[in-house]
Scaffold this motif. Structure first.
Motif, PDB file in Angstrom:
ATOM      1  N   THR A  20     -40.953   4.987 -11.542  1.00 27.11           N
ATOM      2  CA  THR A  20     -39.659   5.005 -12.212  1.00 27.11           C
ATOM      3  C   THR A  20     -39.766   4.574 -13.673  1.00 27.11           C
ATOM      4  N   VAL A  21     -40.662   3.636 -13.959  1.00 24.98           N
ATOM      5  CA  VAL A  21     -40.890   3.249 -15.357  1.00 24.98           C
ATOM      6  C   VAL A  21     -41.380   4.461 -16.145  1.00 24.98           C
ATOM      7  N   ILE A  26     -40.506   8.794 -20.092  1.00 30.94           N
ATOM      8  CA  ILE A  26     -40.509  10.223 -20.434  1.00 30.94           C
ATOM      9  C   ILE A  26     -39.118  10.671 -20.842  1.00 30.94           C
ATOM     10  N   GLY A  27     -38.102  10.243 -20.098  1.00 27.19           N
ATOM     11  CA  GLY A  27     -36.723  10.589 -20.461  1.00 27.19           C
ATOM     12  C   GLY A  27     -36.351  10.073 -21.835  1.00 27.19           C
ATOM     13  N   GLY A  28     -36.786   8.859 -22.150  1.00 29.64           N
ATOM     14  CA  GLY A  28     -36.512   8.294 -23.470  1.00 29.64           C
ATOM     15  C   GLY A  28     -37.212   9.048 -24.575  1.00 29.64           C
ATOM     16  N   LEU A  29     -38.445   9.441 -24.338  1.00 30.51           N
ATOM     17  CA  LEU A  29     -39.175  10.210 -25.358  1.00 30.51           C
ATOM     18  C   LEU A  29     -38.539  11.574 -25.595  1.00 30.51           C
ATOM     19  N   ALA A  48     -36.147   1.033 -18.675  1.00 31.38           N
ATOM     20  CA  ALA A  48     -37.552   1.048 -18.276  1.00 31.38           C
ATOM     21  C   ALA A  48     -38.046  -0.383 -18.094  1.00 31.38           C
ATOM     22  N   LYS A  49     -37.625  -1.295 -18.988  1.00 32.50           N
ATOM     23  CA  LYS A  49     -37.995  -2.703 -18.827  1.00 32.50           C
ATOM     24  C   LYS A  49     -37.392  -3.273 -17.544  1.00 32.50           C
ATOM     25  N   MET A  50     -36.171  -2.851 -17.236  1.00 34.98           N
ATOM     26  CA  MET A  50     -35.529  -3.301 -15.996  1.00 34.98           C
ATOM     27  C   MET A  50     -36.288  -2.760 -14.788  1.00 34.98           C
ATOM     28  N   ALA A  51     -36.719  -1.491 -14.845  1.00 37.55           N
ATOM     29  CA  ALA A  51     -37.474  -0.901 -13.745  1.00 37.55           C
ATOM     30  C   ALA A  51     -38.867  -1.519 -13.634  1.00 37.55           C
ATOM     31  N   LEU A  52     -39.390  -2.007 -14.736  1.00 37.11           N
ATOM     32  CA  LEU A  52     -40.698  -2.659 -14.731  1.00 37.11           C
ATOM     33  C   LEU A  52     -40.624  -4.038 -14.075  1.00 37.11           C
ATOM     34  N   HIS A 121     -34.355  -0.859  -5.976  1.00 34.25           N
ATOM     35  CA  HIS A 121     -34.259   0.570  -6.294  1.00 34.25           C
ATOM     36  C   HIS A 121     -32.813   1.040  -6.230  1.00 34.25           C
ATOM     37  N   PHE A 122     -32.043   0.553  -5.254  1.00 35.66           N
ATOM     38  CA  PHE A 122     -30.641   0.951  -5.170  1.00 35.66           C
ATOM     39  C   PHE A 122     -29.848   0.423  -6.365  1.00 35.66           C
ATOM     40  N   LYS A 123     -30.187  -0.771  -6.832  1.00 38.94           N
ATOM     41  CA  LYS A 123     -29.532  -1.333  -8.023  1.00 38.94           C
ATOM     42  C   LYS A 123     -29.809  -0.450  -9.244  1.00 38.94           C
ATOM     43  N   LEU A 124     -31.033   0.054  -9.330  1.00 38.21           N
ATOM     44  CA  LEU A 124     -31.422   0.891 -10.467  1.00 38.21           C
ATOM     45  C   LEU A 124     -30.897   2.329 -10.348  1.00 38.21           C
ATOM     46  N   ALA A 125     -30.556   2.767  -9.146  1.00 37.30           N
ATOM     47  CA  ALA A 125     -30.136   4.155  -8.940  1.00 37.30           C
ATOM     48  C   ALA A 125     -28.864   4.489  -9.717  1.00 37.30           C
ATOM     49  N   VAL A 126     -27.878   3.601  -9.681  1.00 37.85           N
ATOM     50  CA  VAL A 126     -26.611   3.863 -10.387  1.00 37.85           C
ATOM     51  C   VAL A 126     -26.838   3.938 -11.886  1.00 37.85           C
ATOM     52  N   THR A 127     -27.661   3.036 -12.401  1.00 33.53           N
ATOM     53  CA  THR A 127     -27.976   3.054 -13.827  1.00 33.53           C
ATOM     54  C   THR A 127     -28.749   4.314 -14.185  1.00 33.53           C
ATOM     55  N   GLY A 128     -29.535   4.818 -13.246  1.00 29.86           N
ATOM     56  CA  GLY A 128     -30.274   6.058 -13.488  1.00 29.86           C
ATOM     57  C   GLY A 128     -29.349   7.241 -13.705  1.00 29.86           C
ATOM     58  N   LEU A 129     -28.218   7.249 -13.012  1.00 31.41           N
ATOM     59  CA  LEU A 129     -27.261   8.350 -13.183  1.00 31.41           C
ATOM     60  C   LEU A 129     -26.518   8.270 -14.508  1.00 31.41           C
ATOM     61  N   PHE A 130     -25.975   7.114 -14.816  1.00 33.53           N
ATOM     62  CA  PHE A 130     -25.118   6.943 -15.990  1.00 33.53           C
ATOM     63  C   PHE A 130     -25.508   5.684 -16.763  1.00 33.53           C
ATOM     64  N   PRO A 131     -26.499   5.755 -17.659  1.00 33.07           N
ATOM     65  CA  PRO A 131     -26.952   4.546 -18.359  1.00 33.07           C
ATOM     66  C   PRO A 131     -26.049   4.087 -19.499  1.00 33.07           C
ATOM     67  N   ALA A 132     -25.334   4.989 -20.135  1.00 34.14           N
ATOM     68  CA  ALA A 132     -24.495   4.597 -21.270  1.00 34.14           C
ATOM     69  C   ALA A 132     -23.326   3.753 -20.768  1.00 34.14           C
ATOM     70  N   GLY A 133     -23.025   2.689 -21.488  1.00 28.29           N
ATOM     71  CA  GLY A 133     -21.927   1.808 -21.107  1.00 28.29           C
ATOM     72  C   GLY A 133     -22.357   0.686 -20.194  1.00 28.29           C
ATOM     73  N   ARG A 134     -23.665   0.516 -19.999  1.00 28.68           N
ATOM     74  CA  ARG A 134     -24.190  -0.555 -19.144  1.00 28.68           C
ATOM     75  C   ARG A 134     -25.231  -1.343 -19.927  1.00 28.68           C
ATOM     76  N   ARG A 135     -25.351  -2.623 -19.604  1.00 28.05           N
ATOM     77  CA  ARG A 135     -26.330  -3.486 -20.255  1.00 28.05           C
ATOM     78  C   ARG A 135     -27.131  -4.242 -19.209  1.00 28.05           C
ATOM     79  N   VAL A 136     -28.404  -4.436 -19.494  1.00 29.30           N
ATOM     80  CA  VAL A 136     -29.283  -5.221 -18.639  1.00 29.30           C
ATOM     81  C   VAL A 136     -29.193  -6.671 -19.101  1.00 29.30           C
TER      82      VAL A 136
END
Length: 158
Positions: A20-21, A26-29, A48-52, A121-136
């Motif tokens: 996932t990292v 890759i998505g960021g690049l 990515a840092k959160m997934a790491l 992984h479930f915590k990261l799944a929602v952020t994977g769909l819609f990252p804008a408007g969320r903060r780690v």
């Protein structure tokens, strides 16, 4: 970071975190290559840092963060550009990251000792769909934010 969180983060990396990292990176690049998607790069690197290292961290909505701090919410959360970013992200890398996190989470629920990694992984799944408007944020910061929001909802003065 506590020793338990450190061990959890190392084991999480072994149990699928590295995939996932890599996807977040890759998505960021790809977002960075496009002029329009460049602001998504920062979101991708934070996620990515959160997934790491997900243990000891949580994801909160930007609007909740602003509300808990008592700041003006006029520009908080998802206004036009944030919604547009989330739509673009959903159709490019969002669904792929969501499916990857969900499948990894389900697979990690099979052996009982890897259930905490599945929950991450479930915590990261929602952020994977819609990252804008969320903060780690750290878990302690997330707890303070949730407490402040509860006080606001219950009209409890400080």
């Amino acid at each position: 970071m506590s020793a338990l969180s450190l061990v959890g983060n190392i084991l999480f990396f072994i149990f699928g975190g590295f995939v996932t990292v890599l996807l977040w990176f890759i998505g960021g690049l790809v977002a960075l290559i496009t002029v329009v998607g460049a602001p998504l790069f920062r979101l991708c690197m934070n996620n990515a840092k959160m997934a790491l290292a997900p243990f000891g961290k949580d994801v909160v909505k930007l609007s909740d963060l602003k509300r808990a701090k008592g700041e003006d919410q006029h520009h908080a959360g998802l206004k036009g550009i944030g919604v547009a970013f989330n739509i673009i992200w959903f159709f490019t890398f969002g669904m792929m990251l969501f499916i990857t996190h969900v499948i990894s989470g389900i697979a990690l629920f099979i052996p009982i000792f890897t259930i905490p990694f599945g929950l991450q992984h479930f915590k990261l799944a929602v952020t994977g769909l819609f990252p804008a408007g969320r903060r780690v944020v750290t878990i302690s910061e997330a707890n303070v934010i949730h407490e402040e929001l509860a006080k606001i909802k219950l009209n409890i003065n400080k």
